[in-house]
Design an enzyme around this catalytic site. Structure first.
Site, short mmCIF file in Angstrom:
data_model
loop_
_atom_site.label_atom_id
_atom_site.label_comp_id
_atom_site.label_asym_id
_atom_site.label_seq_id
_atom_site.Cartn_x
_atom_site.Cartn_y
_atom_site.Cartn_z
N HIS A 1 0.78 -1.31 -0.04
CA HIS A 1 -0.11 -0.13 -0.04
C HIS A 1 0.73 1.38 0.12
O HIS A 1 1.99 1.29 0.29
CB HIS A 1 -1.08 -0.09 1.13
CG HIS A 1 -0.71 0.22 2.54
ND1 HIS A 1 -0.42 1.69 3.14
CD2 HIS A 1 -0.31 -0.86 3.39
CE1 HIS A 1 0.04 1.31 4.26
NE2 HIS A 1 0.15 -0.05 4.65
N ASP B 1 5.76 2.65 7.63
CA ASP B 1 4.43 2.16 7.24
C ASP B 1 3.70 3.06 6.34
O ASP B 1 3.28 4.17 6.84
CB ASP B 1 3.74 1.65 8.69
CG ASP B 1 2.27 1.32 8.33
OD1 ASP B 1 1.96 0.83 7.02
OD2 ASP B 1 1.70 0.91 9.31
N GLU C 1 -5.35 2.01 2.19
CA GLU C 1 -5.02 0.63 3.13
C GLU C 1 -5.26 1.03 4.55
O GLU C 1 -5.97 0.16 5.08
CB GLU C 1 -3.68 0.12 2.87
CG GLU C 1 -3.56 -1.40 3.60
CD GLU C 1 -2.97 -1.43 5.05
OE1 GLU C 1 -2.77 -2.36 5.66
OE2 GLU C 1 -2.85 -0.13 5.39
N GLU C 2 -4.91 2.02 4.94
CA GLU C 2 -4.95 2.26 6.51
C GLU C 2 -6.42 2.61 7.02
O GLU C 2 -6.59 2.33 7.93
CB GLU C 2 -4.08 3.66 6.71
CG GLU C 2 -2.77 3.65 6.61
CD GLU C 2 -1.74 2.66 7.67
OE1 GLU C 2 -2.69 2.06 8.32
OE2 GLU C 2 -0.78 2.28 7.51
N GLU D 1 -11.20 -3.34 -3.17
CA GLU D 1 -12.10 -3.05 -4.45
C GLU D 1 -11.63 -3.60 -5.64
O GLU D 1 -12.37 -4.27 -6.49
CB GLU D 1 -11.99 -1.39 -4.50
CG GLU D 1 -12.70 -0.88 -3.04
CD GLU D 1 -14.00 -1.37 -2.87
OE1 GLU D 1 -15.05 -1.30 -3.40
OE2 GLU D 1 -14.14 -1.81 -1.44
N GLU E 1 -12.82 -7.16 -5.73
CA GLU E 1 -14.17 -7.23 -5.86
C GLU E 1 -14.44 -6.86 -7.53
O GLU E 1 -15.05 -7.47 -8.11
CB GLU E 1 -14.70 -5.95 -5.29
CG GLU E 1 -14.81 -6.45 -3.77
CD GLU E 1 -15.39 -5.15 -2.97
OE1 GLU E 1 -15.58 -5.61 -1.55
OE2 GLU E 1 -15.56 -4.21 -3.38
N ASP F 1 4.22 -4.99 3.19
CA ASP F 1 3.61 -3.70 3.82
C ASP F 1 4.69 -2.86 4.47
O ASP F 1 5.20 -2.29 3.65
CB ASP F 1 2.42 -4.06 4.48
CG ASP F 1 1.71 -3.01 5.17
OD1 ASP F 1 2.24 -1.88 5.21
OD2 ASP F 1 0.57 -2.99 5.83
N HIS G 1 2.46 4.68 13.10
CA HIS G 1 1.32 5.57 12.93
C HIS G 1 1.25 6.63 13.87
O HIS G 1 0.31 7.51 14.04
CB HIS G 1 -0.04 4.78 13.35
CG HIS G 1 -0.56 3.62 12.56
ND1 HIS G 1 -2.01 3.14 12.43
CD2 HIS G 1 0.21 2.92 11.28
CE1 HIS G 1 -1.66 2.07 11.48
NE2 HIS G 1 -0.72 2.08 10.77
#
Lengths: 721, 721
Positions: free
Chosen positions: A376, A386, A424-425, A433, A436, A453, A531
């Site tokens: 991501h 990250d 992603e977060e 998506e 899908e 990641d 984060h």
């Protein structure tokens, strides 16, 4: 005729014969035994080229990875913000580069349902009445390296937590587990209308608030205890920029949603042409009450002034005081004991365009087989570790592969798809998506998905020895395999990164690769700057991987796996290994109370035992057939046949009926579970539930589901005819 | 040197040169351009051999089909009975025959949940009190050709109807539709505790009782009206053995279940090692009240003596009297007007072993691609037409193919699987359990499923003209295609035979083939002897197909389709044709009230229109790529790639989330619907429901489902790289 003439005639004759042989061999196409072999006969059976792989390894450059990371983490790049959009352009530029780019790259946009704080009205946790506040939490992290003052640093918040301003007595609720709140109730504390302060860990982010609301809690505060992240260190001197530990002002942001994928469009891509499903934003997935994360400096001010009983020993942390549970503040502390705490949340929910950047290398022989590799792109703040440590690695891999491709030295047997996922977060939105939107073709054609990641999250590695990645891995994280002895261990994939929908929804063999830390040296829940506004290039460069040799090791490992999957004639996945996993899951059920309770309810594990036995036997036969095939001169379709069996084995474990209440989950082996029984997840949960409810029919149902899945897997590997 | 010597030297030189050329060409393997082509290069690209196909057609023997039918229908062979078991052995013998058999054949046993009458206590419908009955229905059909006296003729019954002896006033409820019962209520009739007599047709068998129970009806009688089956003929002189029409004593047996598959084990094979799911045998699928079918001779006695208002004109039939609706009997009729009718049902539910017989021919080049061809084996009585006319055809096809195979003249490119399904009559049990057991591998590998149940059910065909099957078909059942003009039409597959789980659950392209009757010549609902003791070899031989030329035509047609699917290098399925179906379904929604109501609820069809447009464009491109590929020298993997796209197109229309309340149904184009709107089934039902309930969110959901399915289908056909 003289002997000379005879000699001359013989020589002429020999010359003519030779010319004839040469003409016959080279000038006339083979016709008698069929037409001349078409050109694809030369290439269709091509296998992995080990020297090309070595050349790839040699070219992976730690300096370039460092440069990548510096560029990627130069500014905050939270999903859909300016910083993110600039990285979209960077990715496209790299992958479309005429010298070192891929065959093609494109941007794929989804309308993602997101949640942001209001820049005009900062969230806070405050003590005191309006207009005469005694205390309020920091707006953001303290400035340490100037990175923290960047205008785009988002203030700490709990994404998807609803806005509101609840006010009440403060209680300390440990990790916000259901059992933690129950314990408070058992202590005689009335939780109704309280504000609960909880520490990160064990319970999921959303769960702390969902559980609290069940007990009448009006608002939730979440902080990171130095005991959980800093090996107890709590002072500025002991923390970044003086070490890799989290400074007192650091706050972990995050998505407070239990589910992954766009919350408004489950199972369908969040695109304009999809009217949408309107997943009810019920409170079982996101906090029903205002929730706000804070740093441990502020948490200390609140917790160390609490009144009430002393918290249980296992609830104590490293804030430098004895934790009491409240409710409310103690006499003689910082706050009058009548003070209420107010949680102020002004989050807004919005739909914003989020992009995946997709890169593509066309396979030469089997373009309709895909090896996928994703990372991501979006961060919470600068996101050096990250996720940009992973992006930096991916860009170095695509640079080397792109160069080999553009120079005409290499083209993979199978197609390779690279994904730089967006949002992603907020809940793995970009990758979900994507799966899908292309569910059907990805399910049919994908050999494997590799996820990187965070690529490196150990603290500064020991001076690199000559130990191989394999040996280092085996030394630090291993298991005893009945077939191989001591080998490197693999963890189970949960739903913590973008592999989730690949493995759980599509049943595609998936792997997540990272260089992690030595758990003998630290008990940190994750790397400390996770984060927060301290996850910066400086942090990475000075404390995580000076010299970037760990990053280089990851890039080489990932590239190695990627090339072997893309280029090997026979897919390098050993189907027999699944037998060991099945045995392990079976054994956990076939003993002790578990078995006794099954038997007491007339349930037998014999069919499961038989199914696993059949699987193992069939898998062994399958491997023997491959060995035999390699010794012959197999046709491309014979090779394709066994590769399809390998590829589709994972799909045989899917059952869309198995977990009707869990979005996406359908893999009978790897689905999530809440039970602590170590057997098949559906069986484990049904068993634990039956102990309470007596519903042994559900256990029977899940036994059937597992037996059927294992039998289906065996049928997939059996000789097709 | 004389000219002779020179000539001699030139000749010797030329000879040596020639020998050299020959040696060079034939004796030395090509090395310069790579190794000599492996042997599979010759076979891997083999296409359909048209002359072999012609040879197959020539060998199909109508006399042998007649012999097959005579053997197959020599005795009753209801599922799991002695007659059925003997046919299992017959099938195995034929398919394992060393001269004309297949590669292999085996028996595959399931524990099927069935329902049988009690031979000791026959079911009946009676008038009068116990011990002094005035009237009781026949136990079974009248003896006409001695076949009817066979000891194994099962007495007429409604399979799965519960046992019981309800007693009440008789009412005539037309076809037992919900609207029929409502109409009776509107006439002022209290249905509570009544016995309803209904005629076969329109409503499903189970529905007549399920609907009645909703209105308080206590028992249901079902009969076949001569208006519906006999073009009005009701006398013995006009019916079998004097014509193909149903004699007055004939009774249609049948399964009274709405669902298909074993009712106790939905989604999982009914095998010993599957603990089972325990589908609740709720009353929404099978009759909640005793139900019994009778012949029209007995029905006449009951209906023509009813009192009460005259039934509506559309309810009148051909029993030779004016139908009244009751309740109860009229004064001056056969029965005192106080008489109650009693329905006596003694059915028993049991689990019995039912076998599929599976035959197999290994494919030479693509053994992992399956072409499936099936026919059920079980009947209700002798079942000459249903199903043995299909079995007789299948056995002739396997005889000819087996002979070609054993003589070494032929082996298909792809594998062929033949299925002789058990217990179809009880709800497609054998075929459904097979697809459940092998769901995963069948889904991944199956090219198509061909079903032949009843192979011929027209009345004696006109003298066969020289008109081809194709032209005959086009003349009698056609549609105007935008691409091709007037072409033979195809009906939609519902769930009436063993294709149901293949198309609806697995998404495998399916076809049902039968030679049917000219609907201009008869209005019969189906061939008149259907499910009665008159469906015998004599009936078939004298009235359905004297000379067995129609059977021969079916065998040739089926064999033709089968061989083309199994042997064609490129699968003979035109993906563009799906575009016409999508257009047709779209158009039904994009006009009139449907469109107006969508728009009034802010729903747009534009995304659907765009998706269909994309599909058609992508399909056209796909066909062009195939044309281009054929002109080149495609590698086996390039061929396989386009074939996989063709094969898996159908799978892209599957959505396991789409119809959560309907077992097995997941195909967005072909699912069942109750609405009479001619658009996509889920959309049609949601629309019709929204008109009543106002739930337009469901309409929006189904619009999303359809758009997503069409987009997925387009993605499947797009260039893979």
């Amino acid at each position: 005729m003289s002997w000379l003439k005879i000699l001359g005639a013989v020589i002429v004759g020999a010359l003519l014969l030779t010319v004839g042989i040469l003409l016959g061999h080279f000038a006339i196409p083979k016709g008698g035994n069929g037409p001349r072999a078409p050109s694809w006969v030369q290439t269709v059976g091509r296998d992995l080229n080990e020297s090309l792989l070595q050349s790839f390894m040699d070219q992976v450059d730690s300096g370039k990875i460092r440069e990548n990371l510096k560029a990627l983490a130069s500014q905050p790049h939270m999903a859909t913000t300016k910083g993110d959009e600039e990285l979209v352009k960077l990715l496209l530029r790299r992958w479309q580069d005429p010298q070192v780019g891929l065959d093609s790259a494109s941007e794929d946009v989804y309308g993602a349902f997101l949640s942001f704080p209001d820049p005009q009205r900062p969230n806070s946790v405050a003590v005191g009445v309006c207009g005469s506040q005694i205390f309020s939490t920091r707006r953001s992290e303290k400035n340490v390296t100037a990175d923290q003052t960047h205008a785009d640093v988002v203030q700490p918040y709990a994404a998807y937590a609803p806005p509101g301003n609840p006010r009440g007595r403060l209680v300390y609720a440990n990790q916000g587990k259901r059992s933690d709140y129950l314990e408070l109730v058992n202590m005689g504390i009335n939780l109704n209308g309280t504000i609960a302060i909880t520490r990160y860990g064990v319970a999921g982010r959303a769960d702390k608030a969902v559980n609290g609301a069940e007990f009448g809690v009006a608002g939730v505060v979440v902080y990171t205890d130095p005991a959980d992240i800093n090996d107890g260190r709590a002072s500025e001197e002991e923390t970044y920029p003086n070490s890799w530990y989290l400074p007192p002002s650091g706050v972990e942001r995050g998505s407070y949603s239990r589910y992954f994928g766009d919350l408004l469009t489950p199972y369908y891509p969040a695109k304009g042409n999809m009217p949408g499903q309107g997943r009810a934003l019920t409170h079982d997935g996101i906090p029903p009450i205002p929730t706000q994360p804070i740093g441990f400096e502020d948490a200390q001010t609140l917790i160390c002034n609490l009144s009430g009983p002393v918290a249980p020993a296992s609830w104590q942390g490293s804030l430098g005081c004895s934790y009491h549970v409240g409710p409310g503040f103690r006499t003689g502390g910082l706050f009058p004991n009548t003070s209420d705490v107010q949680v102020n949340v002004h989050n807004q929910r919005v739909i914003r365009n989020s992009s995946n950047v997709m890169g593509f290398i066309r396979g030469s022989e089997e373009p309709d087989r895909y090896v996928l590799y994703g990372n991501h792109r979006d961060s919470w703040v600068h996101g050096a570790i990250d996720p940009s440590s992973g992006t930096a690695v991916m860009l170095e891999i695509t640079r080397v592969l792109g160069k080999m491709l553009k120079e005409g030295k290499w083209r993979p047997r199978r197609s390779i798809i690279f994904g730089s996922w967006g949002a992603e977060e907020f809940g793995l939105i970009g990758s979900t998506e994507y799966t899908e939107e292309f569910y059907s073709k990805l399910r049919e054609r994908s050999v494997a998905y590799i996820n990187v990641d965070i690529s490196v999250f150990g603290e500064r590695p020991s001076v690199l020895s000559s130990v191989s990645v394999y040996d280092n891995w085996r030394n630090h994280f291993n298991r005893i395999s009945p077939s191989y002895g001591v080998i490197p261990n693999l963890g189970s994939l949960g739903a913590g990164s973008d592999y989730a929908s690949f493995i759980h929804y599509l049943g595609i063999t998936s792997k997540d690769i990272a260089y992690t830390y030595d758990r003998n040296k630290t008990s940190a829940r994750i790397y400390p700057a996770y984060h927060t506004a301290f996850d910066t290039f400086d942090y990475a460069d000075r404390f995580i991987d000076p010299g970037f040799t760990s990053h280089q090791a990851v890039a080489r490992t990932v590239g190695n796996v990627l090339l072997r999957l893309a280029d090997s004639l026979i897919l390098p996945l050993n189907v027999s290994d699944y037998g060991e996993k099945l045995d392990e899951l079976y054994s956990a059920a076939a003993q002790g109370d578990f078995l006794a309770n099954l038997n007491a309810n007339n349930l037998s594990l014999d069919p499961l035992k038989a199914a696993i036995g059949r699987f193992k036997s069939v898998a062994a036969d399958f491997n023997q057939r491959i060995t035999k095939l390699k010794e012959e001169s197999p046709s491309p379709l014979q090779i394709r046949m066994v590769n399809d069996q390998i590829m589709l084995l994972e799909r045989a474990f899917l059952n869309t009926q198995a977990f009707p209440n869990q979005y996406y989950y359908s893999h009978v082996i790897w689905a999530s579970k809440s039970s602590d029984q170590a057997t098949f997840p559906g069986l484990a949960d049904a068993y634990t539930s039956a102990l309470e409810t007596g519903d042994w029919d559900q256990v029977q149902k899940h036994l059937t589901i597992v037996v059927h899945a294992v039998e289906s897997a065996a049928s997939t590997l059996e000789a097709v005819a």
